[in-house]
Motif scaffolding. Structure first.
Motif, PDB file in Angstrom:
ATOM      1  N   ARG A 138       1.303  -5.861  -0.260  1.00  0.00           N
ATOM      2  CA  ARG A 138       2.761  -5.534  -0.184  1.00  0.00           C
ATOM      3  C   ARG A 138       3.622  -5.742  -1.529  1.00  0.00           C
ATOM      4  NH1 ARG A 138       4.366  -2.644   2.082  1.00  0.00           N
ATOM      5  NH2 ARG A 138       6.466  -3.300   2.818  1.00  0.00           N
ATOM      6  N   PRO A 139       4.387  -4.774  -1.835  1.00  0.00           N
ATOM      7  CA  PRO A 139       4.978  -5.065  -3.281  1.00  0.00           C
ATOM      8  C   PRO A 139       5.382  -6.495  -3.542  1.00  0.00           C
ATOM      9  CG  PRO A 139       5.691  -3.117  -2.199  1.00  0.00           C
ATOM     10  CD  PRO A 139       4.865  -3.772  -1.081  1.00  0.00           C
ATOM     11  N   ARG A 140       5.376  -7.009  -4.685  1.00  0.00           N
ATOM     12  CA  ARG A 140       5.609  -8.276  -5.068  1.00  0.00           C
ATOM     13  C   ARG A 140       6.923  -8.678  -4.811  1.00  0.00           C
ATOM     14  NH1 ARG A 140       1.233  -8.242  -4.039  1.00  0.00           N
ATOM     15  NH2 ARG A 140      -0.503  -8.447  -5.138  1.00  0.00           N
ATOM     16  N   GLY A 141       7.222  -9.784  -4.345  1.00  0.00           N
ATOM     17  CA  GLY A 141       8.674 -10.486  -4.309  1.00  0.00           C
ATOM     18  C   GLY A 141       8.542 -11.949  -4.387  1.00  0.00           C
ATOM     19  N   PRO A 156       0.734  -1.497  -6.696  1.00  0.00           N
ATOM     20  CA  PRO A 156      -0.028  -0.746  -7.414  1.00  0.00           C
ATOM     21  C   PRO A 156      -1.439  -1.343  -7.458  1.00  0.00           C
ATOM     22  CG  PRO A 156       1.985  -0.599  -8.497  1.00  0.00           C
ATOM     23  CD  PRO A 156       1.953  -1.787  -7.225  1.00  0.00           C
ATOM     24  N   GLY A 157      -2.524  -0.965  -7.100  1.00  0.00           N
ATOM     25  CA  GLY A 157      -3.762  -1.405  -7.104  1.00  0.00           C
ATOM     26  C   GLY A 157      -4.200  -1.950  -5.795  1.00  0.00           C
TER      27      GLY A 157
END
Length: 437
Positions: free
Chosen positions: A216-219, A431-432
């Motif tokens: 998941r996208p960082r937060g 990403p990645g």
């Protein structure tokens, strides 16, 4: 093949022929022992540890978790039960490098399920994958492709498929005992409490927050997110529908011989503790209508524990000759006047609404995967294609709720016809860390 006669009734059900894991090294054929790694050991993973340990010539050798405190605690508990001390691993990628592991089980938060299963199969491991199989239907499609490409065995963790009592009912339905089944009513009732109002803060030192987020996208870390409340945040969870409706919807469509419906509609709302951070519905009515007019309904009540027919969860089948109620612990048959005709109780019980959900069905289901790996049977109780259909029904319930629309589906793929619905068929990734076939 495992069967109910091999299991002793009770919450701590064990195989009658089982011996301590320490004894495996001393028996003939110990070199053929299957070695299991469990990923995610704070909640449902405990049931995985227990189930696979009870199987003959199978050993849980590795525990994996991003929380070092939880990891140490579970390893200590496991060894205290007389099992050889497992190797503890922080990063699953290091574990997958080991050729000493045959089976990987996945019991992490939902956003990790598909990624871990795909990486494990690509590493040559067989997989026991908790439901839901992914965050979105596109991840299920990727899992089907990777399983076909690698040839690894993948068992989806809707363990009621291994219930001999449910299978007995399925045989009765196929034989026409209830006539035509025209409707299934399913339900789940719990009394979950408020998750409160959290705040952004530094993650605890024992939790690798970056690795916890994974695909998941960082937060930022939030104080009321881990270990369980991520279920109720759209970024990481899939709601009560994928968390629990998956089991009963799967049983309903399986016994009715159905796949994708014609339409999906959902009415949901947050009825309790409206001031807290819970992002989703806690009350939802989901309706699946099939092309031939048959229907499946799920009523989810996360915060109202009123049981139906004395059960916190279950399936009621309505037929033209009679009806049946089934749950994890047996079934009952009724005539058209509602008169009880027959009651079948499982030889060993399984938990129904607890967060760990441990019970005899876990042993049967894990045992089925082991039997397939060893060539004793060719039939997985819950192969990925079946698990994908049932999981997708749950995702479609969420999509109908989030778009506020009645979805019309492609009967072959389950894909909604609306552009708004298809926007929720997949998700973006860090990403990645993409999930792909």
């Amino acid at each position: 093949m495992l069967n109910r006669r091999t299991v002793i009734k009770g919450a701590g059900a064990t195989l009658g022929m089982a011996m301590s894991a320490r004894s495996y090294a001393r028996i003939k054929g110990a070199n053929d022992r299957l070695r299991v790694a469990v990923i995610g050991v704070n909640g449902r993973g405990q049931a995985h540890m227990s189930a696979f340990t009870k199987l003959p010539n199978v050993a849980v050798t590795h525990l994996v978790d991003v929380d070092s405190k939880v990891l140490a605690k579970r390893a200590g508990e496991f060894a205290a039960k007389g099992n050889p001390a497992p190797e503890t691993v922080h990063d699953y990628r290091r574990m997958l490098e080991s050729k000493a592991i045959d089976v990987v089980t996945v019991a992490t938060p939902d956003h990790w399920h598909a990624k871990l299963a795909i990486d494990a199969m690509d590493a040559g491991k067989h997989v026991y994958l908790e439901k839901p199989i992914g965050m979105v239907p596109a991840e299920g499609e990727a899992l089907i492709a990777v399983q076909a490409r690698t040839g690894r065995h993948l068992q989806v963790g809707n363990q009621q498929r291994s219930s001999q009592e449910t299978r007995q009912l399925a045989d009765l339905i196929r034989a026409g005992e209830l006539g035509e089944i025209y409707e299934a009513q399913t339900w789940y009732a719990n009394n979950r409490v408020s998750i409160g109002r959290g705040h952004e803060m530094a993650p605890p030192a024992h939790l690798d927050w970056d690795l916890w987020q994974g695909p998941r996208p960082r937060g930022p870390y939030r104080s009321n997110l881990v270990p369980y409340n991520w279920h109720w945040f759209w970024k990481y969870g899939t709601g009560e529908t994928c968390n629990n409706a998956m089991h009963e919807l799967d049983v309903a469509r399986w016994l009715m011989g159905l796949t994708y419906p014609k339409t999906v509609s959902a009415r949901g709302s947050r009825r309790f503790y409206r001031g807290d951070d819970w992002e989703m519905y806690d009350t939802l009515a989901l309706d699946l209508v099939y092309a031939d007019g048959r229907t499946i309904r799920w009523d989810g009540n996360s915060c109202n524990g009123m049981e139906r027919y004395g059960r916190g969860r279950g399936v009621l089948f309505l037929g033209t000759k009679g009806s049946a109620i089934v749950d994890r612990n047996g079934f009952e048959l009724f005539d058209l006047a509602g008169k009880p005709l027959r009651k079948v109780v499982a030889a060993a019980s399984s938990e129904t609404t607890g967060t760990v959900g441990e019970g005899a069905l876990d042993v049967y289901h894990a045992g089925n995967l082991v039997d397939v790996i060893r060539g004793r049977t060719n039939a997985l109780a819950s192969p990925i294609r079946e698990g994908h259909i049932s999981t997708t029904l749950c995702h479609l319930g969420n999509i109908a709720y989030r778009t506020g629309s009645v979805l019309t589906l492609d009967a072959t793929t389950g894909r909604p016809s609306s552009p708004e619905g298809m926007k929720l068929w997949s998700v973006d990734y860090e990403p990645g860390w993409e999930v792909k076939a």
